[in-house]
Each structure stands twice: as structure tokens, then as C-alpha cells.
Design a protein around this motif. Structure first.
Motif, PDB file in Angstrom:
ATOM      1  N   LYS A  81      -5.768  -2.221   0.142  1.00  0.00           N
ATOM      2  CA  LYS A  81      -4.941  -1.526  -0.845  1.00  0.00           C
ATOM      3  C   LYS A  81      -3.523  -1.281  -0.356  1.00  0.00           C
ATOM      4  O   LYS A  81      -2.546  -1.502  -1.091  1.00  0.00           O
ATOM      5  CB  LYS A  81      -5.604  -0.206  -1.235  1.00  0.00           C
ATOM      6  N   SER A  82      -3.366  -0.853   0.880  1.00  0.00           N
ATOM      7  CA  SER A  82      -2.024  -0.561   1.385  1.00  0.00           C
ATOM      8  C   SER A  82      -1.174  -1.824   1.496  1.00  0.00           C
ATOM      9  O   SER A  82       0.045  -1.784   1.332  1.00  0.00           O
ATOM     10  CB  SER A  82      -2.112   0.116   2.757  1.00  0.00           C
ATOM     11  N   SER A  83      -1.824  -2.967   1.751  1.00  0.00           N
ATOM     12  CA  SER A  83      -1.087  -4.231   1.875  1.00  0.00           C
ATOM     13  C   SER A  83      -0.649  -4.776   0.527  1.00  0.00           C
ATOM     14  O   SER A  83       0.210  -5.659   0.456  1.00  0.00           O
ATOM     15  CB  SER A  83      -1.958  -5.283   2.575  1.00  0.00           C
ATOM     16  N   LEU A  84      -1.251  -4.268  -0.542  1.00  0.00           N
ATOM     17  CA  LEU A  84      -0.988  -4.809  -1.873  1.00  0.00           C
ATOM     18  C   LEU A  84      -0.147  -3.881  -2.741  1.00  0.00           C
ATOM     19  O   LEU A  84       0.007  -4.134  -3.938  1.00  0.00           O
ATOM     20  CB  LEU A  84      -2.318  -5.112  -2.574  1.00  0.00           C
ATOM     21  N   THR A  85       0.383  -2.824  -2.150  1.00  0.00           N
ATOM     22  CA  THR A  85       1.218  -1.894  -2.919  1.00  0.00           C
ATOM     23  C   THR A  85       2.436  -2.617  -3.483  1.00  0.00           C
ATOM     24  O   THR A  85       3.147  -3.322  -2.760  1.00  0.00           O
ATOM     25  CB  THR A  85       1.684  -0.731  -2.032  1.00  0.00           C
ATOM     26  N   GLY A  86       2.658  -2.455  -4.775  1.00  0.00           N
ATOM     27  CA  GLY A  86       3.825  -3.056  -5.416  1.00  0.00           C
ATOM     28  C   GLY A  86       3.690  -4.532  -5.727  1.00  0.00           C
ATOM     29  O   GLY A  86       4.664  -5.168  -6.138  1.00  0.00           O
ATOM     30  N   THR A  87       2.486  -5.091  -5.542  1.00  0.00           N
ATOM     31  CA  THR A  87       2.281  -6.515  -5.828  1.00  0.00           C
ATOM     32  C   THR A  87       2.287  -6.752  -7.341  1.00  0.00           C
ATOM     33  O   THR A  87       1.663  -6.016  -8.097  1.00  0.00           O
ATOM     34  CB  THR A  87       0.939  -6.994  -5.234  1.00  0.00           C
TER      35      THR A  87
END
Length: 641
Positions: free
Chosen positions: A375-381
Motif C-alpha cells: 500500500k505505501s508503495s502505491l500511494t498516488g498511483t
């Protein structure tokens, strides 16, 4: 050889996919931008334009793109005598049943602006075959018409002014500042269509031509005139059926007919019908393929993520990795998909799309995944491709409601989400595509089913009442009684029984002496590859069938295979091609001017082997992009026309 990598790309280069306008140069020890520019007889500006990081210095083994046809900036203070430039507009050819309102709505402009752009040509109504100039939405039609009139008539040269690009400026911001459109700026400055170099002198139309330095007010979009306050008008699209309309609106046939009694006489292209005002309906046109490359807006960077089931933690040891590469079907499928996706990403890099791409290990099985842990790696995707399995894709859609989530391999939905898109057409979409195709050919359609197909017969009788259906045993006399001379007879065979297939083929072959017959099947099972099924008869009857992929050898297919083979050392598998198609289609949709979600809902595209027509159905979004393929003489298969 296949490799597993977890990578992030910042794509900022300019080149059409697979084009040969550029060559690569690997920096050697001691080389500078100046020495490299002299070597290739170009300017340092040309290198910086395509390799922005070169401004920070060069490192040995860095790969630079070198243009074969360098574009030189306008020298400061130079005087340019500008030649007249025509404003490029879409030209629409009127088809039967179209009105000013329906054409205006189709292109998102107002009726008033459409009339202004075609002064004197619309007063008496539209005529079939008439060509209409479509004004550019939001660009100030009166100003554009004035410019176009002066330029086309060649009465005088257009007056220009110049603007030097400053740090942080974009073409959109400059267009807004001077009351122009991005399209007009690119037409006046074709040499910077895909880039905007710092310090470049842009040629702009002078204020008095474009409206006193004001920001042009957006053209008012044609609004449907509702029969009453709670309704809106919808124009029936080409190849749309009553059945497809129920799927895209969520209304039943009875509800649609109650609102529009004229539907009892059948649904016709261009017909204007009444729908509830709050209803959102897709406007993707299956028969119209959009050129997504031609409408790219590169002003705003985007983020794309691919969530693939590498399961790296389970193959850390070389011996385990070697064994899995030989035996694990999911891993090999994943690597093929990934290899195709990398070709798509390289193509996007060459086109100058400013997208940050993350490829992450979803650690996926049929029942679990590590999507929540990412989830943290995909913020703003902005868009996510994957995971592979249906329930995991649904979990991703629930976790990231603001992102468009594309399921690359699942075609059936468990729980639908408004931001989840299934990229493989369903079996129902395949059958409907075939029925719509034969219906649109205006021939005589005969349907033959076996006793196990009761639901299929009921579906056809309800949605295609004009089709003639063979009731009872399949006999030569029974078939001939339904055939018509002087027309093409499309005989649809829906059976899973081998004896019915071979028997019907024989009867239809015999009937071709008197009748013009083309055979069609809604589902091409492996039984049609059985030794007992006559291939010569299938070719003679020009068998039609629906397919998820384009099963022919087109120039585009051959080109992709060549590029893929050069990059990976082996021919692309169907999963590699699918990896390319889904990734490239998503990348192009990310940079459409109307925004990703609108582009998903309104635009149709065809890539190497796959077609994408996303339509909302039952709370979700499903790809209805189906090819109708046809057998021909010489053992060839082509897309039916």
C-alpha cells in the motif's frame, strides 16, 4: 533468457514506438556532451533535449539517444518570416439519421459553435455525405474560424509573436496564458510537438487574432434536451443493440420500452431515446477505433504500477529457481507477460511519456496476495495492472479506490467495483459480438442449436427475434426451409456435439449448390480442430467465429515479434503479447486529454492482438473488444469485414 527485475522508470524521451529516427550511443571514458555532439554532427542542445539528465554530467556506460534528424532551436534575436498555417480540424462526414445535435454531442461541442464553423451549410438541415468542420473544443470557435478563413483564402499572412519558454512552464500553461489551445501551439511549432525545451522561442498567434490575451472560454458542450426534468436524451451508437443497451444502462428491456415506446419497432443507429438523467452510460463506439497516439497530452506526469506474481521469496536459491523455470506454469506465464510489458514501457519511453512505472512482486497465489503490504508503495498511483487472479484484483480495487485497476487475465467478476476493469471479454460478450455482426450484415440469419442449448435459444429469441431458428431435428429439408435465395444466409451453429458439427457441415455444403451460405459459430471449441471435421468445408463456408485475439498475421504482429525477439531472444508467446497490449494501451490512456477514467469509458483501441472497448455493466467495467475472424481459401484466417 528471462530475467526477473523490480524496477522503476522515469520516462522522458521522445520517439514514436519502434521508430528508427534515433540511434543509441554508449558513453565512453573521457567523453563529453560537446565531443559527442561533434562526433554525430549535432548540437549539444539536441542531446540535452532527448537526455535531460546529461545536464548533470555524463557517466561512463550511460546510454544516450542521438537523433538522426536533429531539431535546432531558433537563435535568439533571429527574425522569422512565418508562412500561413492552417488550423487542423476534424472533418465529419454525415451519415443517415444524424442531426446537428447528435453530431455536436458526439464531439463534445455546442450546436451554436458547430453552426458557426460551418456557416451557410447547415441552414437547410444536414444531408447524408455532407462534410462538417468540427471546431476544437474550448478554443474559441469564432477566433479559429477567423484565422482559418484568412489562411485558407490566402488574403494575408498571419501575424505572429514569440514567447521564450521559462523554467517550469508547460504548453498547457502557455496556451492558457495567451488564450490559445495546445493544439494550435503544436501546429505553429511542429518541431517541439513532443518536447518543450527551456529557452526555446515559441511562435504564437498575435493577441488580436486570438481574442485580446484572454483565456478562451470553453465551448459549451451540447446538452441533451430532456422530455422532462428527470430525463436526458441519448443517441443510439453504431452496432448498438437493445441487449447491449440493457447491459450498459442497467435497465431492463421493459423499462427502456416504457420510457421509449418507439423501441417496439426496433433500435436504430442515430435514434434519440430518453434515459433517466442521473444515468451514466458509456459512449465507446465499437466500430470506431481511436488513434490514442494522436491525442496524447504529456504535460502532467503519471504513475503506473504492475503487480505481478513473481513470488521471489520462494525462489531465492538457484536450484529452486532453475526447477521452477522448467516446471512452474504460473511463473513462466508471469515472465512472458512481464517481458511483453517491458517492450511496451520501452515504447512509452521512446514516445516521451512522463510516467513513473513501478513493477512489484504481488506474492500472489489463487487465494492470497501481498497487495495490502504494498500500500505505501502505491500511494498516488494513477493506474494498476494486476494482480492476476480475480479475487486479488478485486482486493486491489477495494484498497485503492482512486486508482484505475485493470485485471489482466480474469474475465468473470465476483464483486464489481467502479474502478475495476476486466480486460478479457466474457463468453457472453463473445457470443453477443458474433450475433451483432451477422445481424448487421442484413442477410438472412438461421440459428441451429442442439437440445442442450435451451438457454441459448431463449436468449436469441428475446434479443434477436428476427433470427430464424431451426426447431427439432437437424435435417437437410429443415435447413433449406429456412434459407432464402438472393441473400447471404448466415447459418449460426451452436452445438457441443461432434456428430452435429460434422452432419451440419455436410448438409450446408450440399445446400451451397442453390444458396449463398456462410457458417458462423458463437464458440470455437477444440472440436472444430478434430480430424473428423472437414477443414475444406469450413473454408468453403467461410466460417465466422468470435475471438479475444486477432488470429491473423498482420504487419503489426510481425513487427512486434521482431522487436520482441531482438530484445529477448525468443518469439513472443500469447502471454507476452498480452503483456505488451494491456500495458501499452494503459500507458496511452493515461495521457489522453480527457483523463484516464473518461478515456477508459469512451475510447476504443486495437493493439497487436487485443482490442479494448470498456463498457460499464452491473456496477463494473468489462472489455467488449472482440474480433470476428473468418476462414478463407488457402488455409488462412483474417478479420471479417
Amino acid at each position: 533468457m528471462k530475467y526477473i527485475l523490480v524496477i522503476a522508470f522515469w520516462l522522458t524521451l521522445s520517439l514514436p514506438a519502434f521508430a528508427q529516427d534515433y540511434k543509441k550511443h554508449t558513453v565512453e571514458k573521457g567523453e563529453t556532451v560537446l565531443s559527442i555532439s561533434k562526433k554525430y554532427k549535432i548540437t549539444p542542445y539536441d542531446i540535452y533535449r532527448l537526455n535531460p539528465d546529461a545536464k548533470n554530467g555524463l557517466k561512463t556506460d550511460t546510454v544516450l539517444l542521438i537523433p538522426n534528424n536533429p531539431v535546432k532551436p531558433l537563435p535568439a534575436g533571429a527574425e522569422v518570416k512565418a508562412k500561413p498555417t492552417k488550423v487542423t480540424n476534424t472533418v465529419h462526414t454525415v451519415v443517415a439519421g444524424e442531426t446537428l445535435f447528435s453530431v455536436a454531442k458526439k464531439y463534445g461541442v455546442s450546436v451554436a459553435d458547430l453552426e458557426k464553423a460551418n456557416a451557410g451549410q447547415t441552414a437547410g438541415g444536414l444531408k447524408t455525405g455532407q462534410e462538417l468542420i468540427i471546431p476544437v473544443k474550448g478554443s474559441g470557435v469564432a477566433a479559429q474560424a477567423k484565422v482559418a478563413e484568412k489562411q485558407i483564402a490566402k488574403k494575408q499572412e498571419t501575424a505572429y509573436m514569440y514567447h521564450t519558454v521559462e523554467a517550469g512552464e508547460t504548453k498547457f500553461g502557455i496556451a492558457k496564458k495567451f488564450g490559445m489551445t495546445v493544439q494550435l501551439i503544436e501546429e505553429l511549432n511542429p518541431e517541439v510537438k513532443d518536447t518543450l525545451p527551456l529557452g526555446f522561442r515559441l511562435k504564437l498567434a498575435k493577441n488580436e487574432v486570438i481574442a485580446e490575451s484572454k483565456v478562451a472560454e470553453p465551448a459549451e458542450v451540447a446538452k441533451p434536451v430532456a422530455a422532462s426534468t428527470g430525463y436526458k436524451t441519448y443517441t443510439v451508437q453504431p452496432k448498438e443493440t437493445l441487449y447491449s443497451l440493457t447491459k450498459s444502462t442497467g435497465l431492463t428491456e421493459d423499462e427502456l420500452t416504457a420510457l421509449n415506446p418507439e423501441l417496439k419497432g426496433g433500435l436504430k443507429e442515430g435514434m434519440e431515446i430518453k434515459l433517466p438523467a442521473g444515468l451514466n452510460i458509456a459512449v465507446a463506439v465499437p466500430g470506431k477505433i481511436n488513434n490514442l497516439n494522436a491525442t496524447l497530452n504529456k504535460d502532467t506526469p503519471k504513475k503506473l504500477a504492475l503487480l505481478l506474481p513473481f513470488n521471489m521469496s520462494s525462489i531465492e536459491k538457484d536450484t529452486v529457481r532453475s526447477k521452477k523455470l522448467r516446471t512452474d506454469k504460473l511463473l513462466n506465464l508471469t515472465l512472458d507477460f512481464y517481458a511483453g510489458a517491458l517492450v511496451a514501457i520501452d515504447s512509452a519511453r521512446a514516445m516521451g511519456l512522463p510516467v513513473n512505472v513501478s513493477i512489484l512482486d504481488a506474492k500472489e497465489t489463487t487465494k492470497t496476495s501481498d497487495v495490502a503490504g504494498l500500500k505505501s508503495s502505491l500511494t498516488g498511483t494513477d493506474a494498476i495492472i494486476g494482480p492476476f487472479f480475480q479475487n486479488n484484483a478485486e482486493s486491489a480495487a477495494a484498497l485503492f479506490p482512486n486508482a484505475v485497476v485493470i485485471s489482466p487475465l480474469a474475465k468473470e467478476a465476483g464483486h464489481t467495483y467502479p474502478n475495476l476493469y476486466y480486460s478479457i471479454p466474457s463468453d457472453e460478450a463473445m457470443r453477443t459480438a458474433l450475433f451483432d455482426y451477422v445481424k448487421g450484415k442484413n442477410g438472412n440469419v438461421v440459428v441451429i442449436t442442439d437440445s442442450k442449448k435451451a438457454s441459448a435459444r431463449s436468449f436469441i429469441k428475446t434479443n434477436y427475434p428476427e433470427f430464424r431458428m431451426l426447431e427439432g431435428a437437424i435435417t437437410g429439408d429443415g435447413i433449406r426451409a429456412l434459407l432464402v435465395k438472393g441473400k447471404t444466409n448466415y447459418v449460426v451453429l451452436d452445438t457441443e456435439t461432434l456428430s452435429n458439427i460434422t452432419g451440419t457441415l455436410k448438409l450446408l455444403d450440399e445446400a451451397t449448390v442453390e444458396y449463398n451460405i456462410q457458417m458462423a459459430i458463437p464458440d470455437k471449441t477444440d472440436k472444430y480442430d478434430h480430424d473428423e471435421v472437414s477443414l475444406p468445408r469450413l473454408m468453403k463456408l467461410k466460417l465466422l467465429y468470435p475471438s479475444i485475439t486477432r488470429d491473423d498475421q498482420s504487419a503489426q504482429t510481425a513487427l512486434f515479434a521482431k522487436v520482441f525477439r531482438e530484445k529477448n531472444g525468443y518469439n513472443p508467446t500469447p502471454y507476452a503479447t498480452r503483456g505488451f497490449d494491456i500495458t501499452f494501451d494503459t500507458l496511452l490512456r493515461l495521457f489522453q486529454p480527457e483523463g484516464l477514467k473518461d478515456a477508459m469509458a469512451t475510447k476504443t483501441s486495437v493493439q497487436v492482438e487485443n482490442k479494448f472497448i470498456y463498457l460499464p455493466q452491473n456496477g463494473g467495467n468489462f472489455n467488449n473488444g472482440v474480433f470476428i475472424m473468418q476462414y478463407n481459401d488457402g488455409l488462412t484466417v483474417t478479420e471479417a469485414q
